[in-house]
Design an enzyme around this catalytic site. Structure first.
Site, PDB file in Angstrom:
ATOM      1  N   LYS A  74       0.850  -1.201   0.000  1.00 27.12           N
ATOM      2  CA  LYS A  74       0.000   0.000   0.000  1.00 27.12           C
ATOM      3  C   LYS A  74       0.883   1.249   0.000  1.00 27.12           C
ATOM      4  O   LYS A  74       1.875   1.308   0.734  1.00 27.12           O
ATOM      5  CB  LYS A  74      -0.894  -0.036   1.249  1.00 27.12           C
ATOM      6  CG  LYS A  74      -1.956   1.054   1.306  1.00 27.12           C
ATOM      7  CD  LYS A  74      -2.830   0.877   2.553  1.00 27.12           C
ATOM      8  CE  LYS A  74      -3.975   1.877   2.618  1.00 27.12           C
ATOM      9  NZ  LYS A  74      -4.821   1.701   3.830  1.00 27.12           N
ATOM     10  N   SER A 149      -9.802   1.619   2.749  1.00 22.54           N
ATOM     11  CA  SER A 149      -8.953   2.362   1.858  1.00 22.54           C
ATOM     12  C   SER A 149      -7.915   1.549   1.095  1.00 22.54           C
ATOM     13  O   SER A 149      -7.435   1.984   0.050  1.00 22.54           O
ATOM     14  CB  SER A 149      -8.232   3.447   2.663  1.00 22.54           C
ATOM     15  OG  SER A 149      -7.351   2.872   3.607  1.00 22.54           O
ATOM     16  N   SER A 173      -9.944  -0.699   6.964  1.00 19.58           N
ATOM     17  CA  SER A 173      -9.344  -0.573   5.629  1.00 19.58           C
ATOM     18  C   SER A 173      -8.616  -1.791   5.084  1.00 19.58           C
ATOM     19  O   SER A 173      -8.231  -1.804   3.920  1.00 19.58           O
ATOM     20  CB  SER A 173      -8.370   0.603   5.598  1.00 19.58           C
ATOM     21  OG  SER A 173      -9.088   1.790   5.374  1.00 19.58           O
TER      22      SER A 173
HETATM   23  N1  GLN Z   1     -13.194   3.846   5.947  1.00 16.66           N
HETATM   24  C1  GLN Z   1     -12.656   4.330   7.181  1.00 16.66           C
HETATM   25  C2  GLN Z   1     -12.304   5.798   7.052  1.00 16.66           C
HETATM   26  O1  GLN Z   1     -12.616   6.334   6.075  1.00 16.66           O
HETATM   27  C3  GLN Z   1     -11.475   3.498   7.603  1.00 16.66           C
HETATM   28  C4  GLN Z   1     -10.252   3.857   6.893  1.00 16.66           C
HETATM   29  C5  GLN Z   1      -9.065   3.060   7.340  1.00 16.66           C
HETATM   30  O2  GLN Z   1      -9.191   2.045   8.013  1.00 16.66           O
HETATM   31  N2  GLN Z   1      -7.904   3.568   6.977  1.00 16.66           N
HETATM   32  O3  GLN Z   1     -11.737   6.389   7.919  1.00 16.66           O
END
Ligand code: GLN
Length: 486
Positions: A74, A149, A173
Site C-alpha cells: 500500500k 482504503s 481498511s
Molecule cells: N473507511 C474508514 C475511514 O474512512 C477506515 C479507513 C481506514 O481504516 N484507513 O476512515
C-alpha cells in the site's frame, strides 16, 4: 496459488523467481488498464531482486521463507527511494529516505516488491474513490469499488497481480476491501506490528496487516512483519508465536459468539446476513459451540470513530505545511498564506473534511464535549468486548453490511460512506485482532466476507478458527466466473 505452493515450486526448480516475477508483471500488464490497482509498478527492481534470488539459489545458499514471492505494498508505507504518495497531491513527489519496518522485514525475508498500490487519500475512505490519482476497480465487477482504503492491495491479490500484499487498517481498511474483493485480510492486535514508516492517519488506531488468498498465507506474512520495534513506542514487546503451527489445533469445543447487534444492524444486506449465518452453522458442524452475545455499544463505534480518527488526523496532518516537504503552492504570499494555499491545493475534499472535523473536536471549549466523550465511549466499547470474551473464544460478524457498491453510490453522502465501517470499527477501538475471509457470494456473483475477532494477541486462535472454516467451506471452489479473477 499461495506462498507455500510457490515456495515449493521455486525450491524444486519448477519455476525461477525471475519467471514468477515476469508472470506477475505480465498479469499486471494485462489487467491494469481496467483495474488500476497500482500507482507504480517497480518492474526493474523486481526483476533485479528475482535474479539475485535465483543466483543465490543456484549457488546453493539457503534462502529465507518469502524468497522470490512477488508482493505489493500500500502506498502509505514508506519504501526507501521509491515514491510513497498516500494517493495525495500533497505527497505526489515524496521519495522517502527510509524504509518502513514492515517492508524492511519482508525484503529481509526474500519478498520481492512488485509495486505500490492505490488507496483512498491518506487512507481516508472506503472505496478508493478519494485517491487523487483515480480509483481502483473491483476484479469481480469493474463497475464496482474494490473497497477501501486499501482497495488497490485487495484488488491486486484478487486479480493475481501479486501473491500477497500489505495494507493498513484504521477503521476497517484491510477487512472491508478484503471482503469486497474475495480475499483474506488480517488486522493484527494494535501494537503487534510496527507502525514505523506507515504514514500516520490516526495513530491510536492504525495497524498494518496482510492480504492473501489463504489464511495460511496471512499467518506466514504476520510471522515476518510482527514483533518488537524500538522505533515505534506503541509496538508490543510480546514474543511472536508460531502462527503457522497454530492453524492445525482442533476447533472442537471452541465457543463462537454471534454479536446480536451486528446481525440486527440497519442496512445489513439479507444475503450477507444469511451467508454469514451459514458460515456460523459450518463452524458448529466442525464442533464449535454457537453462543449469542450482546455488545450494546458496538453501534456507537462509528460516532466515536469519526471524532477520534479525524482528531488524530488533524494533528498528524499538521506537518504538511508547504515548508518541510510535500506540495507547496506556486502562488506567492505571506508564510501563512502559502501554508493555507498549499493545504487547500494539496489535500482533497475528504482529507480537508476530516481535518476540519478533527480541529473542531479538539478546539478549546469543545474538546471535553467531543474528544473526551468519544474516548469514554471507546472504553465502553472495549468493556463490551471484555464481557463477551468472558463467555466466548471468538466473535463472528459480517465484515461489511453490503457487498461491493457501485462507483458514486455514496459520493454525495459522506455519512452513507461512513456506515460501511459499522462492523469493522469496534475492533480498532479496542485494539483487537480481526480477520475477514470469504464466506460466499451474493446473487450478483459478488463475494461476501465473514469477520472473526479475538482478544488481544490472540492471533493464533483467530487464524486457527479462520483456517478451519476456510478448509471446510472451500468457498472459492464455488465461485462464479469473473473475467478478472483467475
Ligand atoms: N473507511 C474508514 C475511514 O474512512 C477506515 C479507513 C481506514 O481504516 N484507513 O476512515
Amino acid at each position: 496459488m499461495g506462498i507455500a505452493e510457490w515456495r515449493g515450486r521455486l525450491e524444486r526448480g519448477e519455476v525461477s523467481a525471475r519467471e514468477l516475477t515476469d508472470q506477475h508483471l505480465a498479469r499486471i500488464e494485462a489487467v491494469e488498464g481496467t483495474l488500476h490497482s497500482f500507482l507504480e509498478v517497480t518492474a526493474e527492481r523486481a526483476r533485479a531482486d528475482a535474479d539475485r534470488i535465483d543466483a543465490a539459489r543456484a549457488a546453493g545458499e539457503s534462502l529465507p521463507p518469502l524468497a522470490g514471492i512477488p508482493l505489493a505494498i500500500k502506498d502509505n508505507l514508506c519504501t526507501k527511494g521509491i515514491r510513497t504518495t498516500c494517493s495525495s497531491r500533497m505527497l505526489e513527489h515524496f521519495v522517502p529516505p527510509y524504509e518502513s519496518t514492515v517492508t524492511e522485514r519482508l525484503w529481509q525475508a526474500g519478498g520481492i516488491l512488485i509495486g505500490k498500490t492505490n488507496l483512498d487519500e491518506f487512507a481516508m475512505g472506503s472505496s478508493t474513490e478519494t485517491s487523487a490519482f483515480g480509483p481502483s476497480r473491483n476484479p469481480w465487477d469493474p463497475e464496482r469499488v474494490p473497497g477501501g482504503s486499501s482497495g488497490g492491495s485487495a484488488a491486486a491479490v484478487a486479480a493475481g497481480e501479486c501473491v500477497a500484499s500489505l495494507g493498513s487498517d484504521t477503521g476497517g481498511s484491510i477487512r472491508q476491501p478484503a471482503a469486497f474483493c474475495g480475499v483474506v485480510g488480517l488486522k493484527p492486535t494494535y501494537g503487534r506490528v510496527s507502525r514505523w514508516g506507515l504514514v500516520a492517519f490516526a495513530s491510536s488506531l492504525d495497524q498494518v496487516g496482510p492480504f492473501s488468498t489463504s489464511v495460511a498465507d496471512a499467518a506466514e506474512l504476520l510471522q515476518v512483519i510482527a514483533g518488537e520495534d524500538r522505533r515505534d513506542g506503541t509496538c508490543l514487546r510480546a514474543p511472536v508465536p508460531d502462527y503457522s503451527a497454530a492453524l492445525q489445533a482442533p476447533v472442537k469445543g471452541l465457543r463462537v459468539g454471534l454479536v446480536k447487534e451486528c446481525f440486527e444492524a440497519d442496512g445489513l444486506d439479507p444475503q450477507v446476513k444469511s451467508s454469514v449465518l451459514a458460515a456460523a452453522a459450518q463452524l458448529e458442524a466442525l464442533g464449535c459451540e454457537l453462543v449469542e452475545v450482546s455488545c450494546p455499544r458496538f453501534n456507537d463505534g462509528i460516532a466515536t470513530y469519526y471524532v477520534i480518527a479525524p482528531s488524530e488526523a488533524s494533528a498528524n496532518l499538521a506537518r504538511y505545511d508547504g515548508v518541510k516537504y510535500g506540495y507547496r503552492s506556486e502562488q506567492a504570499g505571506s508564510l501563512a498564506e502559502m501554508t493555507a494555499r498549499s493545504r487547500a491545493e494539496g489535500f482533497g475534499d475528504e482529507v480537508q473534511r476530516r481535518i476540519l472535523i478533527g480541529t473542531y473536536a479538539l478546539s478549546a471549549g469543545y474538546v471535553d464535549a467531543y474528544y473526551k466523550k468519544a474516548q469514554q465511549v471507546r472504553t465502553l466499547i472495549r468493556r463490551d468486548f471484555d464481557a463477551a470474551f468472558g463467555a466466548v473464544d471468538v466473535l463472528l460478524t459480517p465484515t461489511s453490511p453490503t457487498t461491493a457498491f457501485r462507483f458514486g453510490a455514496h459520493a454525495e453522502d459522506p455519512l452513507a460512506m461512513y456506515l460501511a465501517d459499522l462492523l469493522t470499527i469496534p475492533a480498532n477501538m479496542a485494539g483487537l485482532p480481526a480477520i475477514s475471509l470469504p464466506c460466499g457470494f451474493d446473487d450478483g456473483g459478488l463475494p461476501i466476507g465473514l469477520q472473526l475477532i479475538t482478544g488481544v494477541l490472540e492471533e493464533p486462535r483467530l487464524l486457527q478458527v479462520a483456517h478451519h472454516y476456510e478448509q471446510a467451506a472451500r468457498v472459492m471452489d464455488t465461485r462464479p466466473t469473473a473475467a478478472l479473477v483467475p
